[in-house]
Structure formats: structure tokens, C-alpha cells
Design a protein around this motif. Structure first.
Motif, PDB file in Angstrom:
ATOM      1  N   MET A   1       0.828  -1.203   0.000  1.00 59.47           N
ATOM      2  CA  MET A   1       0.000   0.000   0.000  1.00 59.47           C
ATOM      3  C   MET A   1       0.864   1.255   0.000  1.00 59.47           C
ATOM      4  O   MET A   1       0.486   2.294  -0.533  1.00 59.47           O
TER       5      MET A   1
ATOM      6  N   LEU B   1       1.649   2.225  -3.465  1.00 60.34           N
ATOM      7  CA  LEU B   1       0.482   2.849  -4.084  1.00 60.34           C
ATOM      8  C   LEU B   1       0.371   4.314  -3.666  1.00 60.34           C
ATOM      9  O   LEU B   1       0.168   5.205  -4.506  1.00 60.34           O
TER      10      LEU B   1
ATOM     11  N   THR C   1      -9.905  -5.161  -5.374  1.00 64.95           N
ATOM     12  CA  THR C   1      -8.769  -4.769  -4.542  1.00 64.95           C
ATOM     13  C   THR C   1      -9.083  -5.062  -3.076  1.00 64.95           C
ATOM     14  O   THR C   1     -10.226  -4.977  -2.640  1.00 64.95           O
TER      15      THR C   1
ATOM     16  N   SER D   1      -8.860  -1.700   0.009  1.00 67.17           N
ATOM     17  CA  SER D   1      -9.227  -0.682  -0.969  1.00 67.17           C
ATOM     18  C   SER D   1      -9.260   0.684  -0.308  1.00 67.17           C
ATOM     19  O   SER D   1      -9.438   0.801   0.911  1.00 67.17           O
TER      20      SER D   1
ATOM     21  N   SER E   1      -8.769   3.090  -5.474  1.00 69.75           N
ATOM     22  CA  SER E   1      -7.507   2.369  -5.587  1.00 69.75           C
ATOM     23  C   SER E   1      -7.453   1.243  -4.567  1.00 69.75           C
ATOM     24  O   SER E   1      -8.371   1.073  -3.762  1.00 69.75           O
TER      25      SER E   1
ATOM     26  N   VAL F   1      -4.838  -2.465  -3.128  1.00 66.03           N
ATOM     27  CA  VAL F   1      -3.942  -3.587  -3.423  1.00 66.03           C
ATOM     28  C   VAL F   1      -4.746  -4.644  -4.175  1.00 66.03           C
ATOM     29  O   VAL F   1      -5.860  -4.986  -3.776  1.00 66.03           O
TER      30      VAL F   1
ATOM     31  N   PHE G   1      -0.748  -3.280  -7.019  1.00 65.15           N
ATOM     32  CA  PHE G   1      -1.784  -2.292  -6.718  1.00 65.15           C
ATOM     33  C   PHE G   1      -2.429  -1.835  -8.020  1.00 65.15           C
ATOM     34  O   PHE G   1      -1.864  -1.996  -9.110  1.00 65.15           O
TER      35      PHE G   1
END
Length: 346
Positions: free
Chosen positions: A227, A230, A258, A261, A290, A292, A311
Motif C-alpha cells: 500500500m 500505491l 482490490t 481498498s 484504488s 492492493v 496495486f
């Protein structure tokens, strides 16, 4: 016909041809001279045909002389034609009042559409972060658009109220995430791609929503992706779009593809976090989703989740364009109002 009479006619043609060509005062009279001398029934053509009445020795001697005269007459006619055409152009220009020093008219060159320019800017930032451009079909199957992305059969996104289904059972993609699945099926990790493209949602259009719009998806799969990777990527991405002082925050959320999230917010570009009507007094503006990549998605494309992680994120292009350009209504991008496009186009 004797040799003497033939030679006499040739000399006569040689003297009169030059005078006839030079005496032509326009293209019409020059064409008449050409037909008279070189036409199918022309005088020089007839003289050449008359060689058959002479002996072989005479033909060998006189034939080249006639051919040279024919070539010379043709050259004189072409030179005279060029001269007459140039004179005609000069006369036409002389009859027109023309000021060559006047500036040219404004050609009204076109501009790139603001959505095109925004996609180019977003893709440029992501490419500098190592993301490669990937593309996929707009007409998709249920598998790529939903199933492979871990979207269950009872999910609301599969309803006809949200998705355009086609008669053959396929559908218009509702996001560009299917590109990620197609890419992972053909390329072994590590992969780092962006997938810009047009998407379709069956929803009512208003100032903030459209049935057809654009998204850019990002995907990074490698060993040990977390994360933190990301957040760092999205921070650089948002600063590239809105300026070096841009701040982001991530809020827990839920997306089937994901886990964990997060919704990503950007500090309000108008009030700088103090709170205003644009951000509903929160100081933050919702920007993108967005998270993982869900292990179920990676397993679906044959990847070992003990080795690989990644990600993904998705952002609406129109939303970014509206914020950067101060556009209050998404429909303005597609009304084809030239005044608007001249003002915001690049």
C-alpha cells in the motif's frame, strides 16, 4: 514523287514552319499550326509518308533529315506554348489589383480537445513513473468486465440499469479494468501499465455524470508491492496534475478487485483545505479509487500470490479536466461549442 521534288518540299516546310510557329499569337492558333504540320494529315506527316515512294538509298539519306525537322518543329511548338501560357497568366495578374504585402487570412487552426490534452498530460506523468500504455476492446465479455475482476454475480454493477448489454450477450465495458486482465494473461510480471480509454455506464446524465466518459486505470504487479508503493505513486501523480503543493489522503473503501481498498482525496484546490461549497466544507475533494490487487484476481490469471502482489487505481479523465480547467458541467465537453473549445483547447 522524285527525290528532287521531295527535297524541295522539305526545304519549303523548313522555312515556313518556323514562321508559322512564331506567328501564332494565342494557344488556339498555335494548335492549328501543330495540326497543319504534325497532325495525322499534316504536311510534314504527309512528307514522311511519301518516303515509301523513294528508293531504299534515298530513304536512308532523307529520312533522318525529315525526322530532325519533325523533332525541331515539335520543340518550337512546345516552347511557343510555354511562352503563350506565361503571357496569359501575366495578363490575368496584371488585370487584378493584388497587394502581395497584405497579411494572410487567419486559417483558424484547430486545437486539441481538452479531454485529449488531459489524457496526454496524465499519460505523460505515468509514463515517467514507468507505466506503459495498454489498450483493449470497448466491447467486452462478462468474464473480462466482471468475473475475472472478482465482481460477484449479484453485484449491482451487473444490473441492466448500470451496464449496456448487447444482443449477442456481450456488453460495453463499464471501466478499463478488463485491460489489466487481458494484459496479465499475456505478460508475465513484473508489469506496470496504464489503460486509458472510453467507458460506458447506463445512467442519467447531469452536470457531474455522463453515459460515455473516459478513465485511466493503473496497474503495478511485482514482488513485494504494498500500500505504501500505491500511496507514493498516487502522491506523485496528483502533484504532477495539480502542482507540487498538492496533498492527498486515503480513506478505507471497498472494491471487489482490490483488498484493502481506498478512496483517494485531494486537498480542495479552491479553498486549500479551509472548507468551501465546492468541497462541501470538508476541505477535500474525492478523486479516485484504488487498492492492493485482490489475490483472487491474481490467481485468476495464474499468478502465485505468495510471490506476486500489486496495486491498481482508476481515475475519471473528465473529473480531472473539470478541476484543472474550472469547468462546472461535464456536458460542456461534448456540446461542440466552438467558443468553449477555443477557450479551453490546447
Amino acid at each position: 514523287m522524285t527525290r528532287e521534288s521531295w527535297e524541295q518540299r522539305l526545304r519549303g516546310l523548313e522555312d515556313s514552319a518556323v514562321a508559322s510557329v512564331s506567328g501564332a499569337t494565342d494557344l488556339e492558333s498555335l494548335e492549328a499550326v501543330r495540326v497543319d504540320l504534325l497532325g495525322r494529315k499534316g504536311r510534314l506527316t504527309g512528307l514522311l509518308k511519301g518516303l515509301k515512294d523513294l528508293t531504299i538509298d534515298d530513304r536512308k539519306t532523307l529520312g533522318p533529315q525529315a525526322n530532325r525537322l519533325r523533332d525541331e518543329v515539335a520543340r518550337l511548338i512546345e516552347d511557343r506554348r510555354t511562352s503563350l501560357e506565361r503571357a496569359a497568366i501575366d495578363a490575368e495578374l496584371a488585370s487584378v489589383s493584388l497587394d502581395a504585402s497584405l497579411p494572410p487570412r487567419d486559417l483558424g487552426l484547430g486545437r486539441r480537445h481538452p479531454i485529449t490534452k488531459t489524457i496526454e498530460d496524465m499519460a505523460g506523468i505515468l509514463s515517467r513513473l514507468g507505466f506503459a500504455w495498454a489498450d483493449g476492446p470497448r466491447v467486452e465479455s462478462d468474464r473480462y468486465n466482471f468475473t475475472a475482476l472478482n465482481i460477484p454475480e449479484d453485484h449491482s454493477a451487473r444490473d441492466m440499469q448500470d451496464t449496456f448489454y448487447l444482443e449477442n450477450g456481450q456488453l460495453l465495458r463499464t471501466h478499463t479494468s478488463p485491460v489489466q486482465i487481458r494484459y496479465l494473461e499475456k505478460h508475465a510480471p513484473p508489469v506496470r501499465i496504464m489503460a486509458p480509454g472510453r467507458v460506458f455506464r447506463h445512467e442519467a446524465e447531469d452536470a457531474g455524470h455522463a453515459a460515455v466518459f473516459h478513465q485511466i486505470e493503473g496497474l503495478y504487479v511485482d514482488r513485494g508491492v504494498t500500500m505504501a508503493d500505491l500511496k507514493n505513486t498516487l502522491s506523485v501523480f496528483m502533484k504532477g496534475l495539480f502542482g507540487a503543493q498538492t496533498k492527498i489522503r486515503m480513506r478505507p473503501s471497498y472494491f471487489p478487485f482490490t483488498e484493502p481498498s481506498a478512496e483517494v482525496d485531494v486537498q480542495c484546490l479552491l479553498c486549500k483545505g479551509d472548507g468551501c461549497s465546492a468541497c462541501k466544507q470538508s476541505g477535500w475533494m474525492e478523486m479516485l479509487g484504488s487498492g492492493v490487487v485482490n489475490p483472487a484476481v491474481l490467481k485468476g490469471v495464474g499468478l502465485d500470490t505468495e510471490i506476486w502482489s500489486g496495486f491498481a487505481f482508476g481515475v475519471g479523465v473528465e473529473r480531472i479536466a473539470m478541476l484543472r480547467l474550472g469547468i462546472p458541467d461535464i456536458r460542456m465537453f461534448y456540446e461542440n461549442d466552438l467558443r468553449f473549445l477555443r477557450q479551453v483547447g490546447a
